[in-house]
Design an enzyme around this catalytic site. Sequence first.
Site, short mmCIF file in Angstrom:
data_model
loop_
_atom_site.label_atom_id
_atom_site.label_comp_id
_atom_site.label_asym_id
_atom_site.label_seq_id
_atom_site.Cartn_x
_atom_site.Cartn_y
_atom_site.Cartn_z
N ARG A 51 12.22 -18.42 37.08
CA ARG A 51 12.53 -17.19 37.82
C ARG A 51 13.24 -16.20 36.91
NH1 ARG A 51 17.18 -19.79 41.67
NH2 ARG A 51 15.66 -21.39 41.94
N GLY A 52 13.26 -14.95 37.35
CA GLY A 52 13.82 -13.90 36.51
C GLY A 52 12.67 -13.16 35.84
N ALA A 53 12.77 -11.83 35.82
CA ALA A 53 11.63 -10.99 35.41
C ALA A 53 11.03 -11.36 34.05
CB ALA A 53 12.07 -9.53 35.41
N ARG A 91 3.99 -13.49 42.47
CA ARG A 91 5.18 -12.72 42.89
C ARG A 91 4.90 -11.24 42.66
NH1 ARG A 91 10.87 -15.04 41.53
NH2 ARG A 91 11.27 -13.87 43.43
N GLN A 196 21.36 -17.27 42.71
CA GLN A 196 21.13 -17.19 41.26
C GLN A 196 22.43 -16.94 40.50
OE1 GLN A 196 19.25 -15.70 43.57
NE2 GLN A 196 17.10 -15.64 42.98
N ASP A 237 14.15 -5.80 37.94
CA ASP A 237 12.83 -6.42 38.06
C ASP A 237 11.72 -5.40 37.86
OD1 ASP A 237 13.12 -9.40 39.02
OD2 ASP A 237 14.77 -8.24 39.81
N ASN A 247 15.87 -4.49 41.94
CA ASN A 247 16.55 -5.69 41.43
C ASN A 247 16.91 -6.57 42.63
OD1 ASN A 247 17.60 -7.11 39.10
ND2 ASN A 247 19.64 -6.72 39.92
N LYS A 248 17.48 -7.71 42.35
CA LYS A 248 17.78 -8.69 43.40
C LYS A 248 18.49 -8.07 44.60
CE LYS A 248 16.76 -12.11 43.43
NZ LYS A 248 15.48 -12.41 44.11
O1 MRU Z 1 13.88 -13.82 42.46
P1 MRU Z 1 14.28 -14.14 41.08
O2 MRU Z 1 15.23 -15.28 40.95
O3 MRU Z 1 13.11 -14.25 40.14
O4 MRU Z 1 15.15 -12.88 40.72
C1 MRU Z 1 14.95 -12.10 39.65
C2 MRU Z 1 16.17 -11.93 38.93
O5 MRU Z 1 16.53 -12.80 38.16
C3 MRU Z 1 16.99 -10.75 39.17
O6 MRU Z 1 16.62 -9.84 40.09
C4 MRU Z 1 17.49 -10.19 37.92
O7 MRU Z 1 18.66 -9.49 38.14
C5 MRU Z 1 16.51 -9.30 37.21
S1 MRU Z 1 16.71 -9.43 35.52
C6 MRU Z 1 15.66 -10.71 35.13
#
Ligand code: MRU
Length: 356
Positions: A51-53, A91, A196, A237, A247-248
């Site tokens: 996970r994470g962009a 996703r 996270q 993201d 973003n999250k």
């Molecule tokens: O849903 P996830 O765990 O894939 O979330 C994405 C992230 O890690 C965040 O939104 C993050 O802040 C973006 S930077 C990779």
Amino acid sequence: MNVNGIDYRTVWMEDKEIKLINQTLLPHKFEIYTCKNHEETAEAIKTMIVRGAGAIGATAAYGVAQATLEANKNNYNDYIKKSIETIQKTRPTAQNLFTGINFVLNSIKNLTNLNEIQKIAVEKAKEFSDYDVEACKKIGEYGTSLIKNNYKIGTHCNAGWLAFVDWGSALSPIYSAHRAGKDVFVFVNETRPRNQGSALTAWELAQEKVPHAVIADNAAGYYMKKGEIDIVITGADRIVANGDVANKIGTYEKAVLAKENNIPFYVAAPTTTFDLETEDGDKIPIEERSQDEVSFVYGYEDGKITKVRITPKESPAKNPAFDVTPAKYISGIITEKGIIKANKEEIKKLIENVSN
Ligand code: MRU
């Protein structure tokens, strides 16, 4: 990244297999997960084993390479096309996933020899992954200038090594500052519902010995108002043409609170997160995930991970995974090419520079 004295990346390829740090087990267990084919790779993205962009972007690029290795001479065009569709559907929000797929696809689309397609696809996926590492390292070098000695930094979600191939985006400047000997302290928002922050960011910071504390998501405003947070840095993201940032979930409210309390709010992201084809944040697809992620929590007891219900059985839940922070709340975007303002002109110039 260094875990128990060993250098790791979050994702890599060995022969036809893709290896991932299994993020669903952290912080309790450190295990490597193996995806034997592109379907397993797509499933690992969907179920957030990775996970994470940046990390899912690199995994998707490797997934395309993996699909070319599975294809045979009679069906390779259709097979690769279908595999890409499977990976694309995992996703919807993080732009890096699409950037990674397209990077590999564009390098093979005019080739007609399967051996050559396979060779180039594997090379390009590795190149994409290496770029992520270098870009995140640079983000650290530029971003560290924003962090003064004794700074207390707020962050949300995980935008560290685990969310990329290495280094991270929002955490990279913090790691650079800490390694340069600056005293820093990080407020880690737990980031419900998937935690996270408390599970991944806190674990990373502990590995790096960066002083920090996990706070409930609802406590961020309290510390901002008390003057205990000097700067907020988050990841992204997707960053669109006008500077709006997905973003999250929960990032938007932190940005509004930061502005209200005169705290600089920075976003850190490599150029692979930018999407200039989308005009503004309202048009970013926001992933809605299972309501179970809100209704249940996971914990570790007696050597195993347990799932526990925390809401009435009769109560449905809603679970948007991301929100959009309008550009007006963002003090700047830290990229591998420097720090820019979150506006149309600077973003256009940045991406033109990368393409040339
Ligand atoms: O849903 P996830 O765990 O894939 O979330 C994405 C992230 O890690 C965040 O939104 C993050 O802040 C973006 S930077 C990779």
